[in-house]
Motif scaffolding. Structure first.
Motif, PDB file in Angstrom:
ATOM      1  N   PRO A 107       0.880   7.150  -4.789  1.00  0.00           N
ATOM      2  CA  PRO A 107      -0.215   7.064  -3.628  1.00  0.00           C
ATOM      3  C   PRO A 107      -1.565   8.039  -4.224  1.00  0.00           C
ATOM      4  O   PRO A 107      -1.114   8.919  -4.767  1.00  0.00           O
ATOM      5  CB  PRO A 107       0.597   7.602  -2.522  1.00  0.00           C
ATOM      6  N   MET A 108      -2.513   7.761  -3.563  1.00  0.00           N
ATOM      7  CA  MET A 108      -3.629   8.642  -3.702  1.00  0.00           C
ATOM      8  C   MET A 108      -4.753   8.448  -2.564  1.00  0.00           C
ATOM      9  O   MET A 108      -4.488   7.786  -1.843  1.00  0.00           O
ATOM     10  CB  MET A 108      -4.569   8.225  -5.119  1.00  0.00           C
ATOM     11  N   TRP A 125      -9.859  -3.025  -4.525  1.00  0.00           N
ATOM     12  CA  TRP A 125      -8.580  -2.640  -4.466  1.00  0.00           C
ATOM     13  C   TRP A 125      -8.347  -1.613  -5.722  1.00  0.00           C
ATOM     14  O   TRP A 125      -8.527  -2.162  -6.811  1.00  0.00           O
ATOM     15  CB  TRP A 125      -7.830  -4.040  -5.018  1.00  0.00           C
ATOM     16  N   LEU A 126      -7.654  -0.458  -5.378  1.00  0.00           N
ATOM     17  CA  LEU A 126      -7.070   0.395  -6.339  1.00  0.00           C
ATOM     18  C   LEU A 126      -5.869   0.069  -6.529  1.00  0.00           C
ATOM     19  O   LEU A 126      -4.960  -0.074  -5.501  1.00  0.00           O
ATOM     20  CB  LEU A 126      -7.429   1.796  -5.895  1.00  0.00           C
ATOM     21  N   LYS A 128      -3.236  -0.289  -3.373  1.00  0.00           N
ATOM     22  CA  LYS A 128      -1.949  -1.367  -3.789  1.00  0.00           C
ATOM     23  C   LYS A 128      -1.122  -0.243  -4.494  1.00  0.00           C
ATOM     24  O   LYS A 128      -1.385   0.109  -5.823  1.00  0.00           O
ATOM     25  CB  LYS A 128      -2.105  -2.632  -4.345  1.00  0.00           C
ATOM     26  N   VAL A 129       0.091   0.605  -3.931  1.00  0.00           N
ATOM     27  CA  VAL A 129       0.784   1.155  -4.814  1.00  0.00           C
ATOM     28  C   VAL A 129       1.880   0.395  -5.137  1.00  0.00           C
ATOM     29  O   VAL A 129       2.476  -0.199  -4.663  1.00  0.00           O
ATOM     30  CB  VAL A 129       1.369   2.321  -4.033  1.00  0.00           C
ATOM     31  N   VAL A 130       2.195   0.367  -6.636  1.00  0.00           N
ATOM     32  CA  VAL A 130       3.210  -0.575  -7.158  1.00  0.00           C
ATOM     33  C   VAL A 130       4.339   0.266  -7.839  1.00  0.00           C
ATOM     34  O   VAL A 130       3.966   1.532  -7.880  1.00  0.00           O
ATOM     35  CB  VAL A 130       2.501  -1.455  -8.422  1.00  0.00           C
ATOM     36  N   ASP A 149      -5.014   4.674 -11.894  1.00  0.00           N
ATOM     37  CA  ASP A 149      -4.108   5.889 -12.063  1.00  0.00           C
ATOM     38  C   ASP A 149      -4.983   6.999 -12.972  1.00  0.00           C
ATOM     39  O   ASP A 149      -4.886   8.212 -12.653  1.00  0.00           O
ATOM     40  CB  ASP A 149      -2.927   5.484 -13.003  1.00  0.00           C
ATOM     41  N   ALA A 150      -5.680   6.449 -13.881  1.00  0.00           N
ATOM     42  CA  ALA A 150      -6.547   7.511 -14.731  1.00  0.00           C
ATOM     43  C   ALA A 150      -8.056   7.072 -14.881  1.00  0.00           C
ATOM     44  O   ALA A 150      -8.845   7.465 -15.521  1.00  0.00           O
ATOM     45  CB  ALA A 150      -5.905   7.585 -16.253  1.00  0.00           C
TER      46      ALA A 150
END
Length: 151
Positions: A35-36, A29-30, A47-49, A9-10
């Motif tokens: 989403p990005m 794995w990001l 991986k969007v959690v 995220d940052a």
């Protein structure tokens, strides 16, 4: 081989991670709460959690172990990953280890307590080019060390 898990995220060094991963053909794995954009590069996945507290951290901890590397500035996440046997690197290129994670956690907790009492406490120094270079060097060295160990 090994996998790089990124608390994304940052994270200010995503482009550097992509470059090193491409050169060494390492899986990345990001992990993020939203989403990005990703590069069109084999081996880089997102991986969007959920946006629940610590959802990204929990997913990373469940995955990372052994020869894996976790990239994070979150000291609590670093501590949890070290317990699983993963290696942990800050975006500024500082490796967290069993020897230095205790004092880092203590300093984090002390500063949080001081802020809670109203004390004016400065944050970390601004991220700079020296940090970026140190990160690139440290990540490259880690991948090379893992490769030497396997041969």
């Amino acid at each position: 081989m090994c996998v790089i898990y990124v608390d994304a995220d940052a994270c200010p060094v995503k482009n550097e991670i992509y470059r090193i991963a491409r050169r060494h053909q390492v899986q990345v794995w990001l992990v993020a709460n939203a989403p990005m954009r990703l590069p069109a590069q084999q081996g880089v996945q997102l991986k969007v959690v959920s946006d629940q507290f610590d959802a990204a951290d929990n997913w990373i901890v469940e995955q990372a172990s052994g020869n894996d590397m976790v990239i994070t500035a979150d000291i609590r996440l670093a501590s949890r990953c070290l317990k699983n046997g993963a290696r942990v690197l800050s975006p500024a290129g500082h490796e967290y280890t069993d020897a230095n994670i205790g004092p880092a956690l203590a300093a984090r907790d002390l500063l949080a307590e001081l802020r809670g009492m109203g004390a004016v406490v400065t944050g970390p120094a601004p991220f700079n080019q020296r940090d970026r270079s140190r990160f690139l060097h440290s990540l490259h060295q880690w991948i090379e060390a893992v490769r030497r160990k396997k041969t």
